[in-house]
Design a protein around this motif. Structure first.
Motif: not given
Length: 161
Positions: A136-152
């Motif tokens: 239940g605790v977030v350990k990693v969070l990768n939100v895409e900074p723009a359109r497209g698919l990179t960090c997630s």
């Protein structure tokens, strides 16, 4: 304010299709409690990047992710359970990815990762992101900074495990 590393995921209820194709409730406690869950979210089922890259990447990499200790891989979208079920079938996710419907965007808004795509005819949707949640605790969070698919992407999340 968006959810951050170290935060507990908020209480919410998703919908998933059971073996008979009927929507069933799945709470955040049931999904995340005592488990390591890789949750990724997409702006919409059947949309191009989501269907050609994001979801298929996690299906392809599911065994590798689970070998690194991930108990559950879940895909979230602000769509209903029937749409999520049909999308999962079209990609042949089988039991590799749990298809979560957040139809009213309750979880998406609670984590502060909603976006208004009304101008594109989509309404309120989720931003594209991936998070690793342990008990239940977030350990990693990768939100895409723009359109497209990179960090997630599945590859990015696998590299970070």
């Amino acid at each position: 304010m968006p959810i951050a590393i170290g935060d507990k995921v908020p209480a919410a209820t998703f919908r998933v299709l059971d073996a008979n194709g009927m929507p069933q409730a799945l709470t955040t406690e049931e999904l995340f409690g005592g488990k390591k869950v890789l949750l990724f979210a997409v702006p919409g089922a059947f949309t191009p990047t989501c269907s050609k890259q994001h979801l298929p990447g996690f299906v392809t990499k599911a065994d590798e992710l689970k070998a690194k200790g991930v108990d559950t891989i879940a895909c979230l979208s602000v769509n209903d359970a029937f749409v999520m079920g049909a999308w999962g079938q079209s990609i042949n996710v089988g039991d590799k990815v749990v298809m979560l419907a957040d139809g009213a965007a309750a979880f998406t808004k609670a984590v502060g990762l909603d976006q208004d795509l009304s101008e594109a005819g989509l309404g309120v949707r989720s931003q594209r992101y991936a998070m690793l949640v342990e008990d239940g605790v977030v350990k990693v969070l990768n939100v895409e900074p723009a359109r497209g698919l990179t960090c997630s992407s599945a590859d990015s999340m696998l590299a970070g495990l």
